[in-house]
Design an enzyme around this catalytic site. Structure first.
Site, PDB file in Angstrom:
ATOM      1  CE  LYS A 111      35.527  19.051  51.887  1.00 35.49           C
ATOM      2  NZ  LYS A 111      36.374  19.230  50.704  1.00 35.49           N
ATOM      3  CE  LYS A 156      37.183  15.939  53.508  1.00 33.83           C
ATOM      4  NZ  LYS A 156      37.663  16.639  52.364  1.00 33.83           N
TER       5      LYS A 156
HETATM    6  C1  PBG Z   1      39.442  19.708  48.668  1.00 32.50           C
HETATM    7  C2  PBG Z   1      39.593  18.706  49.753  1.00 32.50           C
HETATM    8  C3  PBG Z   1      39.918  18.924  51.107  1.00 32.50           C
HETATM    9  C4  PBG Z   1      39.994  17.672  51.701  1.00 32.50           C
HETATM   10  C5  PBG Z   1      39.702  16.736  50.714  1.00 32.50           C
HETATM   11  N1  PBG Z   1      39.431  17.400  49.520  1.00 32.50           N
HETATM   12  C6  PBG Z   1      40.239  20.175  51.844  1.00 32.50           C
HETATM   13  C7  PBG Z   1      39.206  21.146  52.179  1.00 32.50           C
HETATM   14  O1  PBG Z   1      38.026  21.006  51.845  1.00 32.50           O
HETATM   15  O2  PBG Z   1      39.613  22.144  52.760  1.00 32.50           O
HETATM   16  C8  PBG Z   1      40.360  17.424  53.128  1.00 32.50           C
HETATM   17  C9  PBG Z   1      40.945  16.091  53.407  1.00 32.50           C
HETATM   18  C10 PBG Z   1      41.660  15.952  54.700  1.00 32.50           C
HETATM   19  O3  PBG Z   1      41.658  16.830  55.582  1.00 32.50           O
HETATM   20  O4  PBG Z   1      42.254  14.894  54.844  1.00 32.50           O
HETATM   21  N2  PBG Z   1      38.279  20.458  48.757  1.00 32.50           N
HETATM   22 ZN    ZN Z   2      38.270  22.385  47.532  1.00 33.06          ZN
END
Ligand code: PBG
Ligand code: ZN
Length: 327
Positions: free
Chosen positions: A195, A248
């Protein structure tokens, strides 16, 4: 070996029917996951301004929504909760009767949907970081104990898949350990393994009021200049016991999806994130492209890169317009 002029690849594209029978990649509702935002502060749904067509739902609207999803052929949902109160320790995240925990129970009672729940703390902490903050930074190992508390409450509520998204080292191991210890060895972990610290999460943070109040997430989410490191992250999660690994965002990171597909045999998910959705919606409003065509092309590209599962905010739209997207 034949080549031009006897070889003519245009033969493969001569008619729609020929193109259809020769397509290598398909869109299939079994492989699409619909995110749902449930907001404990709401009485009725509210559109997310930065994500036209996507809503925060109130708890009392949830059952009708998921029954509709089941009727139109959606198979799995990914839950995100917005609590009434946020605090330093993200207490609502592991409240056994919190918004996500109640939602899991209701959905499992009323439908056969596969219920996945995002496991993180940024929606629940007042500072908006994904774990416990100490001395201005997120304390990795202290946070793991809190992730275990969340995982336990999700499991007790009947979740099928927990999806840790905080990018703490050791999060998959910590969660697998608590699930097994509590007798939940049949619950899967879908790990947000690679991620990246991406600007494409902006609309989501609007949706969940989860932007960090200081600093950013770059000490835990990945540096987008790196790809070999993504493979190490995925390897690590596999060793810790992940059942499904994830890349992601999706569209800017298809090289990572493709490399992960080549190297690993686990089910591989890709998350087409909030700004990917919003960009395509807005681009179509500006008439840069046709919405249906761009949805098809973008989703197809993620599957073509090698994802088995795609998390997409377009899942509902695709299910409602299956004749356009599904062959
Ligand atoms: C929580 C999380 C996030 C997303 C999914 N789980 C936000 C982040 O990490 O700031 C983002 C999903 C999206 O932008 O559709 N950590
Ligand atoms: Zn988070």
């Amino acid at each position: 070996m034949s080549s031009y002029p006897s070889l003519r690849l245009r033969r493969l594209r001569k008619s729609k029917e020929i193109r259809d029978i020769l397509s290598e990649t398909h869109i299939n509702l079994n492989k699409l996951i619909m995110p749902i935002f449930i907001d404990d502060n709401l009485k009725s749904k509210e559109e997310i301004k930065s994500m036209p067509g996507i809503y925060r739902y109130s708890e009392n609207e949830l059952i009708d929504l998921v029954k509709l999803y089941e009727d139109i052929g959606i198979k799995s949902v990914l839950l995100f909760g917005i609590p009434k109160v946020k605090d330093n320790l993200g207490s609502e995240a592991y409240n056994p009767n919190g918004i996500v925990q109640r939602s899991i129970r209701k959905i499992k009672e009323e439908t056969n949907l596969v219920v996945m729940a995002d496991l993180c703390m940024c929606e629940y902490t007042d500072h908006g970081h994904c774990g416990i903050v100490r001395d201005g930074t997120v304390d990795n190992d202290k946070t793991l104990g809190y992730y275990q508390k969340i995982a336990k409450t999700y499991a007790e509520s009947g979740v099928d898949v927990v999806a840790p998204s905080g990018m703490m080292d050791g999060q998959v191991l910590a969660i697998r350990e608590i699930l097994d210890k509590e007798g939940f060895n049949d619950i899967m972990i879908m790990a947000y393994s690679a991620k990246y610290a991406s600007s494409l999460y902006g609309p989501f943070r609007d949706a969940a009021y989860s932007a960090p109040s200081f600093g950013d997430r770059k000490t835990y989410q990945m540096n987008f200049s790196n790809s070999r490191e993504a493979i190490r992250e995925i390897e690590e999660d596999i060793l810790e016991g992940a059942d499904i690994v994830m890349v992601k965002p999706a569209l800017f990171y298809l090289d990572i999806v493709k490399e992960a597909r080549r190297l690993f045999d686990l089910p591989l998910a890709a998350y087409s994130v909030s700004a990917e959705y919003s960009m395509l919606i807005n681009g179509s409003k500006q008439r840069y492209f046709d919405l249906d065509s761009i949805i098809k092309e973008s989703i197809m590209s993620i599957f073509r890169a090698g994802a088995d599962l795609v998390i997409s905010y377009f899942t509902e739209y695709i299910a409602k317009n299956r004749e356009i997207f599904i062959s």
